[in-house]
Design a protein around this motif. Sequence first.
Motif, PDB file in Angstrom:
ATOM      1  N   ALA A   1       0.853  -1.195   0.000  1.00 43.60           N
ATOM      2  CA  ALA A   1       0.000   0.000   0.000  1.00 43.60           C
ATOM      3  C   ALA A   1       0.887   1.243   0.000  1.00 43.60           C
ATOM      4  O   ALA A   1       2.029   1.197  -0.439  1.00 43.60           O
ATOM      5  CB  ALA A   1      -0.955  -0.028   1.191  1.00 43.60           C
ATOM      6  N   CYS A   2       0.343   2.339   0.546  1.00 41.25           N
ATOM      7  CA  CYS A   2       1.006   3.644   0.408  1.00 41.25           C
ATOM      8  C   CYS A   2       2.429   3.657   0.929  1.00 41.25           C
ATOM      9  O   CYS A   2       3.284   4.378   0.397  1.00 41.25           O
ATOM     10  CB  CYS A   2       0.183   4.721   1.108  1.00 41.25           C
ATOM     11  N   CYS A   3       2.737   2.923   1.975  1.00 40.50           N
ATOM     12  CA  CYS A   3       4.106   2.922   2.511  1.00 40.50           C
ATOM     13  C   CYS A   3       5.111   2.462   1.464  1.00 40.50           C
ATOM     14  O   CYS A   3       6.295   2.815   1.540  1.00 40.50           O
ATOM     15  CB  CYS A   3       4.194   2.022   3.740  1.00 40.50           C
ATOM     16  N   ALA A   4       4.656   1.685   0.498  1.00 40.25           N
ATOM     17  CA  ALA A   4       5.583   1.228  -0.542  1.00 40.25           C
ATOM     18  C   ALA A   4       6.090   2.395  -1.379  1.00 40.25           C
ATOM     19  O   ALA A   4       7.205   2.339  -1.908  1.00 40.25           O
ATOM     20  CB  ALA A   4       4.892   0.199  -1.432  1.00 40.25           C
TER      21      ALA A   4
ATOM     22  N   ALA B   1       5.737  -3.260   3.464  1.00 38.24           N
ATOM     23  CA  ALA B   1       5.375  -1.855   3.295  1.00 38.24           C
ATOM     24  C   ALA B   1       3.909  -1.751   2.920  1.00 38.24           C
ATOM     25  O   ALA B   1       3.549  -1.822   1.750  1.00 38.24           O
ATOM     26  CB  ALA B   1       6.257  -1.215   2.215  1.00 38.24           C
ATOM     27  N   GLY B   2       3.046  -1.596   3.925  1.00 40.15           N
ATOM     28  CA  GLY B   2       1.640  -1.380   3.619  1.00 40.15           C
ATOM     29  C   GLY B   2       0.701  -2.256   4.433  1.00 40.15           C
ATOM     30  O   GLY B   2       1.105  -3.018   5.302  1.00 40.15           O
ATOM     31  N   THR B   3      -0.554  -2.120   4.091  1.00 39.80           N
ATOM     32  CA  THR B   3      -1.621  -2.830   4.795  1.00 39.80           C
ATOM     33  C   THR B   3      -1.657  -4.292   4.367  1.00 39.80           C
ATOM     34  O   THR B   3      -1.587  -4.590   3.169  1.00 39.80           O
ATOM     35  CB  THR B   3      -2.981  -2.184   4.446  1.00 39.80           C
TER      36      THR B   3
ATOM     37  N   GLY C   1       5.889   1.062   8.642  1.00 38.14           N
ATOM     38  CA  GLY C   1       4.624   1.779   8.756  1.00 38.14           C
ATOM     39  C   GLY C   1       3.663   1.135   9.743  1.00 38.14           C
ATOM     40  O   GLY C   1       3.780  -0.042  10.092  1.00 38.14           O
ATOM     41  N   ASN C   2       2.707   1.948  10.172  1.00 40.39           N
ATOM     42  CA  ASN C   2       1.786   1.501  11.217  1.00 40.39           C
ATOM     43  C   ASN C   2       0.916   0.332  10.775  1.00 40.39           C
ATOM     44  O   ASN C   2       0.551  -0.518  11.587  1.00 40.39           O
ATOM     45  CB  ASN C   2       0.897   2.673  11.649  1.00 40.39           C
ATOM     46  N   CYS C   3       0.580   0.263   9.483  1.00 42.70           N
ATOM     47  CA  CYS C   3      -0.246  -0.861   9.023  1.00 42.70           C
ATOM     48  C   CYS C   3       0.498  -2.178   9.220  1.00 42.70           C
ATOM     49  O   CYS C   3      -0.076  -3.160   9.699  1.00 42.70           O
ATOM     50  CB  CYS C   3      -0.605  -0.687   7.551  1.00 42.70           C
ATOM     51  N   ALA C   4       1.773  -2.201   8.824  1.00 40.75           N
ATOM     52  CA  ALA C   4       2.544  -3.438   8.963  1.00 40.75           C
ATOM     53  C   ALA C   4       2.822  -3.755  10.429  1.00 40.75           C
ATOM     54  O   ALA C   4       2.970  -4.911  10.799  1.00 40.75           O
ATOM     55  CB  ALA C   4       3.852  -3.326   8.184  1.00 40.75           C
TER      56      ALA C   4
ATOM     57  N   GLY D   1       5.154   5.055  11.691  1.00 40.49           N
ATOM     58  CA  GLY D   1       4.786   6.231  10.905  1.00 40.49           C
ATOM     59  C   GLY D   1       3.649   5.890   9.962  1.00 40.49           C
ATOM     60  O   GLY D   1       3.413   4.725   9.644  1.00 40.49           O
ATOM     61  N   CYS D   2       2.932   6.921   9.509  1.00 36.41           N
ATOM     62  CA  CYS D   2       1.820   6.712   8.576  1.00 36.41           C
ATOM     63  C   CYS D   2       1.796   7.840   7.558  1.00 36.41           C
ATOM     64  O   CYS D   2       1.007   8.764   7.688  1.00 36.41           O
ATOM     65  CB  CYS D   2       0.494   6.619   9.325  1.00 36.41           C
ATOM     66  N   PRO D   3       2.649   7.746   6.547  1.00 38.26           N
ATOM     67  CA  PRO D   3       3.708   6.742   6.378  1.00 38.26           C
ATOM     68  C   PRO D   3       4.998   7.230   7.017  1.00 38.26           C
ATOM     69  O   PRO D   3       5.159   8.418   7.251  1.00 38.26           O
ATOM     70  CB  PRO D   3       3.876   6.706   4.844  1.00 38.26           C
ATOM     71  N   PRO D   4       5.944   6.315   7.246  1.00 34.63           N
ATOM     72  CA  PRO D   4       7.282   6.763   7.653  1.00 34.63           C
ATOM     73  C   PRO D   4       7.981   7.409   6.459  1.00 34.63           C
ATOM     74  O   PRO D   4       7.756   7.005   5.320  1.00 34.63           O
ATOM     75  CB  PRO D   4       7.996   5.475   8.060  1.00 34.63           C
TER      76      PRO D   4
HETATM   77  S1  SF4 Z   1       0.718   3.102   7.550  1.00 37.44           S
HETATM   78 FE1  SF4 Z   1      -0.427   4.793   6.576  1.00 37.44          FE
HETATM   79  S2  SF4 Z   1       0.769   5.274   4.735  1.00 37.44           S
HETATM   80 FE2  SF4 Z   1       1.441   3.226   5.420  1.00 37.44          FE
HETATM   81  S3  SF4 Z   1       0.161   1.755   4.290  1.00 37.44           S
HETATM   82 FE3  SF4 Z   1      -0.885   2.198   6.242  1.00 37.44          FE
HETATM   83  S4  SF4 Z   1      -2.305   3.863   5.775  1.00 37.44           S
HETATM   84 FE4  SF4 Z   1      -0.812   3.798   4.097  1.00 37.44          FE
END
Ligand code: SF4
Length: 219
Positions: free
Chosen positions: A90-93, A127-129, A155-158, A188-191
């Motif tokens: 997801a976005c963290c990538a 990296a991501g959800t 990231g917080n999702c992982a 971080g969201c994202p780091p």
């Molecule tokens: S931590 Fe935030 S930026 Fe990263 S994948 Fe989750 S929602 Fe997206």
Amino acid sequence: METPERSAAEVKAPSAPAASHAPASAGANPGANVPGASSSGAGAACAVDTAAAEAGIPPECASIVRLAKLDELLALGRANSLWPLTFGLACCAIEMMAAGASRFDISRFGAEVFRPSPRQADVMIVAGTINRKMALAVKTLYDQMPEPKWVIALGNCAISGGPFVFPGQYAVVEGVDKLFPVDVYVPGCPPRPEALIEGILALEEKITGKRRWPRVPPQ
Ligand code: SF4
């Protein structure tokens, strides 16, 4: 489940070798990561000289000869040539991709060789959800990586499911450590890409027991 608060990328596993947090003056020493070498002054130099003498190395060569155990040499090579799996959820990538691009350039740390096959990779940057329907694929990729292998939760999702955790949710895995062990957490969201670089440095420290550069305290 709440997102765990972690102030910086941190090493989780208790089996991590004791890290030597060298003083700031050690940062410029190019041999700081060389096993058997030390930046701590005359005492360490004497230890190296003594070891060289025991090995039959002439004193005039002792300053340029480094003695190391094979395990330490392998750890040094592995830490400075981490090959991440090409893999984003997801976005963290996007931040991970930015870390590999010219502005941040993780090739400075030997970690730019993103591999398209898990069989050629030794670090997975999650990296991501992680949706539940992706969990089996993620676990399979991890299982296909050869040992030794490491995992960075980016990231917080992982780390814990991030903003997608709420009562009754059923679609998201609340942390990749529910699937397999994690070595370094980067919150971080994202780091930012710098945070991923700090995570890579933390992983290097876990592998070698030595810090590449001293930590910069928060301003
Ligand atoms: S931590 Fe935030 S930026 Fe990263 S994948 Fe989750 S929602 Fe997206």
